[in-house]
Design an enzyme around this catalytic site. Structure first.
Site, short mmCIF file in Angstrom:
data_model
loop_
_atom_site.label_atom_id
_atom_site.label_comp_id
_atom_site.label_asym_id
_atom_site.label_seq_id
_atom_site.Cartn_x
_atom_site.Cartn_y
_atom_site.Cartn_z
N ASP A 104 0.86 -1.20 0.00
CA ASP A 104 0.00 0.00 0.00
C ASP A 104 0.89 1.24 0.00
O ASP A 104 2.11 1.16 0.15
CB ASP A 104 -0.93 -0.01 1.23
N LYS A 105 0.25 2.38 -0.18
CA LYS A 105 0.93 3.66 -0.06
C LYS A 105 0.15 4.53 0.93
O LYS A 105 -1.04 4.32 1.17
CB LYS A 105 1.08 4.37 -1.41
N HIS A 106 0.87 5.50 1.48
CA HIS A 106 0.21 6.46 2.37
C HIS A 106 0.80 7.82 2.08
O HIS A 106 2.01 7.96 1.89
CB HIS A 106 0.46 6.09 3.84
N SER A 107 -0.08 8.82 2.05
CA SER A 107 0.40 10.19 1.87
C SER A 107 0.09 10.97 3.14
O SER A 107 -0.97 10.77 3.75
CB SER A 107 -0.30 10.82 0.67
N THR A 150 -9.26 10.31 0.15
CA THR A 150 -9.61 9.35 -0.91
C THR A 150 -11.07 8.89 -0.81
O THR A 150 -11.75 8.75 -1.83
CB THR A 150 -8.64 8.15 -0.84
N ARG A 198 -4.99 13.53 22.01
CA ARG A 198 -3.89 14.40 21.53
C ARG A 198 -4.42 15.76 21.13
O ARG A 198 -3.78 16.78 21.37
CB ARG A 198 -3.20 13.73 20.32
N SER A 213 0.55 6.49 15.08
CA SER A 213 -0.83 6.61 14.59
C SER A 213 -0.94 6.14 13.14
O SER A 213 -1.78 5.29 12.80
CB SER A 213 -1.25 8.08 14.72
N LYS A 217 -2.16 1.98 11.75
CA LYS A 217 -3.31 1.78 10.85
C LYS A 217 -2.86 1.11 9.54
O LYS A 217 -3.54 0.24 9.01
CB LYS A 217 -4.00 3.12 10.58
N LYS A 218 -1.72 1.53 9.03
CA LYS A 218 -1.25 0.92 7.77
C LYS A 218 -0.86 -0.55 7.99
O LYS A 218 -1.20 -1.43 7.21
CB LYS A 218 -0.05 1.71 7.22
N1 URA Z 1 -2.58 11.14 10.25
C1 URA Z 1 -2.84 10.20 11.19
O1 URA Z 1 -3.49 9.21 10.91
N2 URA Z 1 -2.40 10.39 12.43
C2 URA Z 1 -1.67 11.48 12.80
O2 URA Z 1 -1.27 11.56 13.94
C3 URA Z 1 -1.40 12.43 11.81
C4 URA Z 1 -1.85 12.24 10.53
#
Ligand code: URA
Length: 475
Positions: A104-107, A150, A198, A213, A217-218
């Protein structure tokens, strides 16, 4: 001999700058989730389960833990342990039935950044044919603040269901090699609790907490490869190049320690990526590209998508180098194979593919306005974050979680930074579903666009690439 772990002792240890052990971190996160579940049960009017004293953690203690981490930081091992504890705090996706290399990718978030919509079908198309099989279990977010999301873009496609349970996600992946869905309520619950805290405790900006964080999730997607697009520039989430690089250098080892090949690309976000920024308009731009229609304003988007795809194909073993992977990605886009995959992915999510026949005709704006160059010269700069906020104010984004978004609001960029313009030449076209929403964004864009006598010094699209190899070489 095992000893009992008390949340207060964990806080004090971190406050004093001592390293936390894996069981201490795991126990603290376990207690955070148990207490969160207790609160939810109380809110539903149910009698919550009795917790052992060592499993009780108050909001004040969670806040103190976050501040201790903010102030003291975490070692790479502590960060990996926190990420793992959060990753397994709820349900996770299990990729075993796919028998496929998952990637996968994450931006970190940008303006007009729709590369996921090109990358998922490109990689899926590569993964369908031959070996190794590759799949993209993409769990994405919604727009917030000045950046797009997305899910909001996909949901402009009539019928497209982003809320698939994990079992259905597996079926879609087996069928099409890509699924594009939202986070389920039970995925990484620790992040939901910590993120909300937070927000109230001045700890959002901690690079350690951001890393845990994002990466929890990824990694909950059960991926073997991950490419991170860490934005730098005026539209980036992190305020400086150094801070973006620091974040990248935390995320890469965190991924690698979880046995996921990880690369972070520091990429320029000084102006909207591609031609359109918004929701449907971004889908439209990607559909055009996948059909072989390459608008000149989409060149940077295509380049970035191919480079990110190239790393994913390289990690999956489809290409000998990331550069060869980028060329393969471009071939897949040009051949129409990515578009074919896109159609099957959308159909598997119950989306109506007939709207792709004429995406411009499906664009339903009721109001448009053009921002024109106030003088002749070179387009020399803009605060890209301000452009993102203008898109949000047109109705395409949300001010707070849960707000509705307009499918058809957005902007079209007509020129890129460094382009010579004549007085009166269109810079942006603004689209909204509500005439009253045009005024403020028009003013914001007019105030931020700079035109100068000299062309600006432009940053390259890819500023730096961080991998475990580059980090080892840099010592
Ligand atoms: N995106 C996230 O999912 N968590 C963060 O803390 C910052 C950006």
């Amino acid at each position: 001999m095992s000893h009992t772990i008390h949340p207060l002792d964990v806080i004090i240890k971190k406050r004093d700058g001592l390293a936390l052990s894996q069981p201490e971190i795991a126990h603290f996160i376990h207690a955070v989730v148990l207490n969160g579940e207790q609160k939810l049960a109380e809110a539903r009017g149910e009698k919550p389960a009795e917790l052992a004293a060592t499993d009780k953690v108050s909001d004040a203690q969670i806040a103190a833990f976050l501040m201790a981490v903010f102030q003291r930081g975490l070692s790479p091992l502590e960060l990996a342990d926190l990420t793992t504890a959060m990753r397994y705090s709820g349900e996770t996706f299990d990729a075993t039935p796919l028998h496929s290399f998952t990637v996968d990718k994450h931006s970190t978030g940008g303006v007009g950044d729709k590369s996921s919509l090109l990358i998922a079908p490109t990689i899926a198309a590569a993964g369908l044919e031959g070996t190794p099989s590759i799949s993209v279990p993409m769990i994405s977010g919604r727009s917030l603040g000045h950046t797009g999301g997305t899910l909001d873009k996909l949901e402009t496609i009539p019928g497209f269901d982003t809320q698939l349970p994990l079992a259905r996600m597996t079926e879609v992946l087996l069928e099409t090699h890509a699924a594009m869905v939202g986070q389920t309520p039970r995925l990484v619950p620790a992040d939901r609790i910590l993120y909300a805290m937070r927000d109230h405790t001045g700890t959002v900006e901690s690079p350690y907490l951001i890393t845990a964080s994002i990466m929890s999730k990824k990694l909950a997607e059960d991926i073997r490869g991950l490419v991170l697009d860490v934005k730098v520039g005026s539209g980036a989430f992190m305020p400086t190049y150094e801070k973006s690089k620091y974040l990248a250098e935390l995320m890469v080892p965190t991924g690698e320690l979880a046995d996921t090949r990880t690369a972070a690309l520091l990429t320029t976000m000084d102006e909207p990526l591609g031609r359109f920024s918004g929701n449907w308009v971004e889908v439209w731009e990607c559909v055009d590209i996948m059909k072989g229609i390459r608008h000149p304003m989409s060149a940077d988007l295509i380049e970035l998508s191919n480079i990110l795809s190239g790393w994913m194909l390289y990690f999956a073993g489809k290409s000998a180098t990331p550069e060869a992977g980028a060329r393969l990605a471009d071939d897949i886009l040009r051949s129409g194979a990515a578009y074919k995959s896109w159609l099957s992915i959308v159909a598997a999510h119950k989306g109506d593919t007939s709207v792709f026949a004429d995406p411009a005709a499906f664009h339903k704006t009721t109001a448009t306005r053009i921002l024109r160059a106030s003088r002749a010269g070179y387009l020399s700069g803009m605060d890209c974050k301000e452009v993102g906020w203008a898109v949000q104010r047109l109705g395409a984004g949300r001010a707070k979680p849960g707000d509705p978004v307009s499918a058809h609001a957005g902007i079209e960029s007509h020129v890129k930074l460094g382009t010579k313009v004549e007085e009166g030449q269109p810079i942006f076209t603004l689209f909204s579903e509500d005439e009253a929403l045009l005024e403020e964004p028009h003013r914001m864009l007019a105030a931020t666009v700079q035109i100068a006598d000299q062309p600006p010094v432009r940053q390259p699209l890819i500023r730096e690439i961080i991998t475990r190899e580059t980090m080892l070489a840099a010592g």
